[in-house]
Design an enzyme around this catalytic site. Structure first.
Site, short mmCIF file in Angstrom:
data_model
loop_
_atom_site.label_atom_id
_atom_site.label_comp_id
_atom_site.label_asym_id
_atom_site.label_seq_id
_atom_site.Cartn_x
_atom_site.Cartn_y
_atom_site.Cartn_z
CD GLU A 93 -6.12 4.46 -1.10
OE1 GLU A 93 -7.16 4.32 -1.79
OE2 GLU A 93 -6.14 4.40 0.14
CE1 TYR A 125 -3.75 2.47 0.98
CE2 TYR A 125 -1.94 3.56 2.10
CZ TYR A 125 -3.22 3.58 1.59
OH TYR A 125 -3.97 4.74 1.68
#
Ligand code: ADP
Ligand code: MG
Length: 399
Positions: free
Chosen positions: A207, A119
């Site tokens: 993101e 992530y």
């Protein structure tokens, strides 16, 4: 302003970030050309909606099958079948709410052989005012859950705008993700490119979930979610064409035309308030007395009668609204202007639900007089507490 994954990836590619090859499919006819230019042996068909969790999402329609909004195909024919099943159908994910979102665009992408998923995101850290990167080895997962259950797996690094990204940032990121050798070098390179993209396009959020390591040792951005700081959009006129109005709430679009700060919510009480702080307090007090607000609306400091009228129309057009609370503290904004705006709007669109008006501050007497003499069925209130209780009681009685 939010954009689609395929648009975000095209922007990141421009800054040299590694993203898989892919093509947008806006109508079924676009598919052949899109898939034909990708080598295979795996093609990935991805629903393009402004919400995450697509992979684990479900379509409402049975014809779209039980599988989610991101599907891997082993042949062009299989991918074509997915395109036909998904286009125009409604996808429900953790982020869309129960009614889901219609899939009007797809993205066909080359399949990646995934070794690991990480992530990585960037946002503006409010405390330092610097851009912060958040990284975790727990990729492809819901990051809020990771942060809650295993906070030690979340690593944050902030970037001093004076120096920009330095080699030590790359080393910190690599260490956080457990990367060494050539992959560490790729990570350093990537963070520099993402920082450049983030700052030069005035992003509010970027993101990459997941950022992957492929089986042949390459870092790749497999998903990309980008939103821009709306207050800086005027500096990037070329980004305006990326806006997809079908993804936005009609009421919010209308509000943006009138320069109103409006956010649609799920409750029953429509709110018209001036000042963001007072608007937040109004939402809180409605909840305190047991109802839910239908919107956040800040008409701003110096709103005109036309603006107030537009705001009131947006609230009354919402079918969920069962009662309206107008809560105004007149400072620069004058109570009589609000009163006239409300009356003009009610005259234009009618009033089917109870309305409580609480006015305080500049020209309050004049405002109250205008409302009293209008003959409208308005419940006056003396203070915020009184106003909230009255509108909640009126809505409960009507329900
Ligand atoms: P969402 O976050 O909305 O579920 P993602 O783009 O993250 O959508 O895709 C979900 C999952 O699908 C990823 O975590 C990854 O495992 C897989 N996936 C997505 N794109 C590809 C691709 N190009 N090749 C292989 N797998 C993919
Ligand atoms: Mg994702």
């Amino acid at each position: 302003m939010n954009i689609h994954e395929y648009q975000a990836k095209a922007l990141l590619r421009r800054f040299g970030a590694p993203v898989p090859d892919g093509h947008a499919v806006l109508k079924a006819e676009d598919f052949e050309a899109a898939a034909g230019s990708l080598p295979g042996p795996v093609w990935v068909v991805k629903s393009q909606i402004h919400a995450g969790g697509r992979g684990k999402g479900r379509f409402v329609e049975a014809e779209a099958g039980e599988l989610g909004g991101v599907r891997l195909a082993k042949s062009v024919a299989e991918a074509k079948g997915f395109v036909e099943q998904m286009l125009g159908r409604t996808l429900v994910t953790k982020q869309t709410g129960p009614s889901g979102k219609q899939v009007n665009r797809l993205y066909v992408e080359e399949g990646s052989a995934i070794e690991k998923e990480f992530y990585l995101s960037a946002l503006v850290d409010r405390e330092s005012g610097w851009v912060a990167f958040v990284a975790s080895t727990e990729g492809g997962m819901d990051i809020e859950e990771v942060a809650h259950a295993t906070p030690e797996k979340i690593h944050t690094l902030t970037i001093d705008p004076v120096t920009g990204v330095q080699p030590h940032h790359g080393r910190t990121l690599s260490k956080a993700l457990g990367l060494s050798g050539d992959l560490a070098k790729q990570a350093s390179d990537l963070i520099g490119k993402l920082y450049e993209a983030f700052t030069s396009l005035d992003m509010a959020m970027l993101e990459i979930n997941p950022l992957i390591v492929t089986k042949d040792g390459k870092l790749r951005c497999l998903d990309a979610k980008v939103s821009f700081d709306s207050n800086a959009l005027y500096r990037h006129p070329e980004l305006a064409e990326l806006r997809d109005l079908t993804e936005e709430d009609d009421k919010e679009i209308e509000a943006s035309k009138h320069d109103l700060a409006y956010i649609a919510l799920d409750g029953t009480i429509g709110c018209m308030v001036n000042g963001a702080g007072l608007a937040m307090a109004t939402l809180d007090i409605i909840k305190l007395y047991g109802e839910e607000p239908a919107n956040f609306l800040d008409v701003g400091g110096g709103a005109s009668e036309e603006k107030v009228t537009a705001a009131f129309k947006i609230i009354t057009a919402d079918p969920n609204v069962q009662g309206i609370l107008v809560n105004i503290f007149g400072g620069i904004m004058k109570c009589d202007v609000i009163a006239r705006g409300v009356i003009a709007a009610v005259r234009a669109v009618g009033l089917q639900v109870p309305l409580v008006v609480r006015l305080e501050g500049t020209n309050v007497e004049e405002g109250k007089r205008i409302i009293a003499e209008s003959g409208l069925n308005v419940l006056p209130a003396d203070d915020l507490d009184d106003a909230a209780q009255k509108i909640v009681a009126a809505v409960k009685k009507g329900a």
